[in-house]
Design an enzyme around this catalytic site. Structure first.
Site, PDB file in Angstrom:
ATOM      1  N   HIS A 118       0.803  -1.222   0.000  1.00 20.99           N
ATOM      2  CA  HIS A 118       0.000   0.000   0.000  1.00 20.99           C
ATOM      3  C   HIS A 118       0.836   1.273   0.000  1.00 20.99           C
ATOM      4  CE1 HIS A 118      -3.892   1.583  -0.359  1.00 20.99           C
ATOM      5  NE2 HIS A 118      -4.036   2.083   0.858  1.00 20.99           N
ATOM      6  N   HIS A 227      -0.618   2.500   7.249  1.00 16.25           N
ATOM      7  CA  HIS A 227      -0.744   2.898   5.852  1.00 16.25           C
ATOM      8  C   HIS A 227       0.617   3.256   5.241  1.00 16.25           C
ATOM      9  CE1 HIS A 227      -5.004   3.042   4.818  1.00 16.25           C
ATOM     10  NE2 HIS A 227      -4.673   3.657   3.688  1.00 16.25           N
ATOM     11  N   SER A 340      -2.983   5.303  10.235  1.00 24.00           N
ATOM     12  CA  SER A 340      -2.079   6.246   9.576  1.00 24.00           C
ATOM     13  C   SER A 340      -0.698   6.190  10.216  1.00 24.00           C
ATOM     14  CB  SER A 340      -2.632   7.667   9.689  1.00 24.00           C
ATOM     15  OG  SER A 340      -1.671   8.610   9.251  1.00 24.00           O
ATOM     16  N   GLU A 529      -9.005  -3.079   2.060  1.00 23.83           N
ATOM     17  CA  GLU A 529      -8.436  -2.469   3.258  1.00 23.83           C
ATOM     18  C   GLU A 529      -9.455  -2.567   4.395  1.00 23.83           C
ATOM     19  OE1 GLU A 529      -6.442   1.383   2.398  1.00 23.83           O
ATOM     20  OE2 GLU A 529      -7.192   1.064   0.363  1.00 23.83           O
ATOM     21  N   TYR A 572     -12.391  -0.387   0.606  1.00 26.28           N
ATOM     22  CA  TYR A 572     -12.396  -0.532   2.059  1.00 26.28           C
ATOM     23  C   TYR A 572     -13.475  -1.486   2.562  1.00 26.28           C
ATOM     24  CZ  TYR A 572      -8.995   3.185   2.609  1.00 26.28           C
ATOM     25  OH  TYR A 572      -7.843   3.919   2.569  1.00 26.28           O
TER      26      TYR A 572
END
EC number: 3.5.1.23
Length: 769
Positions: A118, A227, A340, A529, A572
């Protein structure tokens, strides 16, 4: 060799050969790795959907890393981790076709899993559905071919390297490499469920250590959720982001330690583990003498080269030991949907204050709300730090791994049509109801982006209404019918992608679900995801199903990991509750509010068939849309230089008598160049740092474009110009040996008639002290 080195070498030999540490092997294991960097110019990057983010150089290279595990006389499984934004259904299909042509039915879609890390800094255009290739101006054949070729070659390497070996598993908590970027949506989950977990993201890393019976450790693969967005939406250098960096650090650590004859656990804090040159200048050479020596080596004008010149000079190929397999380390992705790496939080660019909690806005708009990484404001530093944190955790787990995987190798795979899946839900009163998933659609909050990469215009996260203007724009493309809107409620539909079929399908509907088993480890390959809580629910459901069938073999501890963005991509997957919040992740859950329940239902079926050793029906085949692909990317017509200049000539050389200090000094050289799309220099390099060997006056490669300390940047003076320049920047690392250095550039120029001529050129020499 000193006494300490002899002791360390003896310890390593004891560890490698002792049956007390590395038990008798239950498996055949093989590792492989191959370059998948792709086109480093002109191609839009995949991930942020930002049309202005176009590749123009290399931060460090991308790779496909593979392990194969086989029972000596039984089944085998393949897992490939790719430094790409996600796996692609059409790439997976074509890789399987090639493997079948090589090996028959040994490797198929059932036992081969391909998962993306990713990164948002790799070339796009390699997926087959329209919505994912709009910003790349359609399908990019070079991106596609680089992936298919690289994945195939990495699997072939692993197949050829199959040897008796053992696998160890270890787990540990990494606390400072990921934060929840949608904490308000996470709070929609039931409080009793949230209370079972200490954090609102998964902090656990699961690592496999592969040990060859003869050679000792040959690789490691780990799964951890964060991520690949340490590099921002404005970055234009190809990069594996934090996970690619961690893999580079781990492989270089192993190379350094084996070169020294030991597996030291020591970590050099001021410099990520790197090769240390064996060429050491005499301590009696004065600074003035070395400067005089450097002055003898002026810039070398551009000159023709061969295709293999770049590959032959590549640092890691030059150092690889031919008598043993290379060490392969992969940092794989898992349920990273709401996680994140920008761990300092999200702040407004204009005020410096935290963004709005529920909508991630600043003054009601999303464009100014950005997450900050630990190296803020330097995204390269943030990438290094988050990569280093994952590497150090993996290193600890690697060195301490003791639980051995033992038992069957097996797999199950099925294709499921998620556009119309009947899902049976059990109510709290014990009764059940049947609900349906929906044809794919994307909500208004999808266009708002995230704090890792905000969207544009007036879209906001948490929008469950939409607005009249954008609904009017939507209706020009495809107005959703009432049944579709009701199915996706409360998502207001912005793009009804599942029902858009011109010029061909805009979004997937048929997805691959897969379980790979190695002893007590079960890898769930999912084409999307999953958010933190969605991943927890899936893992728990599968683990419970595996334990519920009375299989004595699974009576002990079992390990379940999710391999995200695997075998295809469908955006997602949130929990039903998070979906109600309609933040970015919920708006990007393509198949409606019951998507996760559909996954859990189908994976429970796969788990049951795996434990009971029953076959599964393959399901509907996904489409092969390769022949329908179109591209509007302008081809390279030709390359030129100013009159009197040659490709590879130095435009801007190093200053005369330049002397640099190790640690942070920067040197920059600019060359006449040509478009990197003419030859991707796969398993080669566009840029090289070379060090002078005093005795025979030869140049030894020490750093290339796969090192984070060196950046290759390419540019045209004008958009459609046939002229171009390559800028090579080298920030001298602390580990560099003192001595005389130069910068070299490799490339390939295209003539008007289509022929390609490779070239090279070198800067004047300079001193590093």
């Amino acid at each position: 060799m000193g006494i300490l080195s002899l002791v360390r070498l003896w310890t390593v030999l004891l560890l490698v050969t002792s049956g007390g540490v590395y038990s008798h092997s239950d498996y055949l294991i093989g590792m492989g790795s191959y370059d998948i960097t792709g086109p480093a110019a002109d191609v839009n990057m995949m991930g942020y959907a930002n049309m202005e983010q176009v590749a123009s150089g290399i931060h460090f290279r991308l790779r496909a890393r593979t392990f194969i595990v086989s029972e000596p006389q039984g089944k085998r499984v393949v897992f490939v981790n790719i430094d790409a934004c996600m796996a692609s259904q059409i790439v997976t299909l074509k890789v399987i076709e090639r493997l079948k042509s090589r090996y028959g039915d040994l490797y198929t879609e059932k036992n081969v899993g391909i998962s993306g890390i990713h990164t948002h800094a790799g070339p796009g255009g390699y997926l087959q559905y329209v919505v994912y290739i709009i910003t790349s101006l359609g399908f990019v054949r070079q991106s596609f071919d680089a992936l298919v070729d690289g994945i195939e070659n990495s699997i072939v390497q692993a197949h050829d390297n199959l040897r008796p070996g053992s696998i160890f598993i270890n787990k540990g908590e990494l606390l400072d490499a990921g934060v929840n970027r949608s904490p308000s949506a996470y709070l929609y989950n039931p409080s009793e469920e949230r209370s079972k977990h200490k954090y609102n993201v998964d902090k656990e890393m699961t690592l496999l250590k592969f040990v060859d019976d003869q050679w000792g450790p040959v690789g490691s693969f780990n799964w951890f959720a964060t991520h690949g967005t340490s590099m921002s939406r404005t970055n234009s250098l190809i990069s594996g982001d934090n996970k690619g960096a961690a893999a580079r650090f781990m492989e270089d650590w192993f190379e350094r330690n084996t070169a020294e004859g030991s597996y030291s656990e020591e970590f050099i804090s001021d410099e990520i583990p790197r090769r240390v040159s064996s060429i050491i200048e005499s301590s009696q050479d004065s600074h003035e003498e070395l400067l005089e020596l450097a002055s003898y080596f002026e810039a070398q004008p551009g000159r023709p080269a061969t295709r293999i010149s770049s590959s032959a000079r590549r640092v890691r190929s030059a150092l690889r030991k031919a008598d043993r397999p290379g060490f392969v380390s992969a940092f794989c992705q898992t349920n990273c949907g709401d996680v994140s790496p920008n761990v300092l939080g999200a702040f407004c660019l204009d005020t410096g204050l935290p963004c709005d909690f529920n909508h991630s806005t600043c003054g009601g708009r999303n464009e100014l709300c950005y997450g900050r990484g630990p190296g803020y404001p330097d995204e390269f530093e943030s990438t290094r730090i988050i990569g280093e944190r994952q590497f150090k955790m993996a290193l600890d787990l690697f060195n301490e791994a003791s639980e051995q995987l033992q038992g069957k190798v097996d797999y199950r795979q099925v294709y499921v049509d998620f556009s119309q899946l009947n899902v049976t839900l059990v109510k709290k009163d014990g009764n059940s109801e049947v609900v349906k998933t929906c044809p794919a659609a994307m909500g208004f909050a999808f266009a708002a982006g995230t704090t890792d990469g905000p969207g544009a215009f007036d879209f906001t996260q948490g929008d469950d209404k939409g607005n009249p203007f954008w609904k009017m724009v939507r209706n020009v493309l495809k107005p959703p019918h009432k049944k579709q809107m009701d199915c996706h409620y409360p998502k207001p539909i912005l793009l009804d992608t599942g029902e858009m079929t011109k010029p061909y399908e805009w979004a997937p509907s048929i997805l691959s679900l897969q379980i790979i088993r190695i002893g007590q480890l079960f890898i769930l390959s999912v084409p999307g995801e999953f958010t933190t809580m969605a991943g927890r629910r899936l893992r728990d459901a599968v683990k419970k199903q595996l334990k519920s069938n009375g299989n004595k073999e699974l009576s002990g501890e079992i390990h379940v990991v999710i391999a995200g963005l695997a075998n295809g991509y469908s955006q997602y997957v949130t929990t039903f509750e998070e979906y109600q919040a309609q933040r970015y992740e919920g708006a990007s859950t393509l198949f409606g509010p019951h998507t996760l329940s559909g996954y859990i239902q189908e994976f429970k079926k796969l788990s049951k068939s795996l434990v009971l050793d029953r076959p599964v029906q393959p399901g509907p085949q996904p489409p092969d849309l390769l022949d329908k692909q179109v591209s509007f990317l302008t081809p390279v017509v030709m390359d030129t230089t100013p009159a009197g200049d040659s490709f590879g000539d130095v435009i801007s050389d190093v200053p005369k008598n330049l002397s640099l200090k190790r640690g942070n000094d920067l040197v920059t050289v600019v060359f006449q160049s040509a478009c990197p799309r003419n030859d991707l220099l796969t398993e080669g390099t566009f840029a090289l740092v070379e060090r002078l060997e005093r005795e025979d006056k030869t140049w030894t490669p020490v750093y290339d474009d796969d090192d984070l300390c060196l950046r290759f940047k390419w540019s045209r003076p004008k958009k459609l110009s046939s002229r171009s320049e390559a800028t090579v920047e080298w920030r001298v690392p602390e580990s560099a040996s003192p001595g005389v250095y130069r910068i070299t550039h490799f490339g390939a120029a295209k003539s008007l008639f289509g022929s390609v001529q490779h070239f090279t050129g070198s800067s004047s020499a300079f001193l590093v002290t």
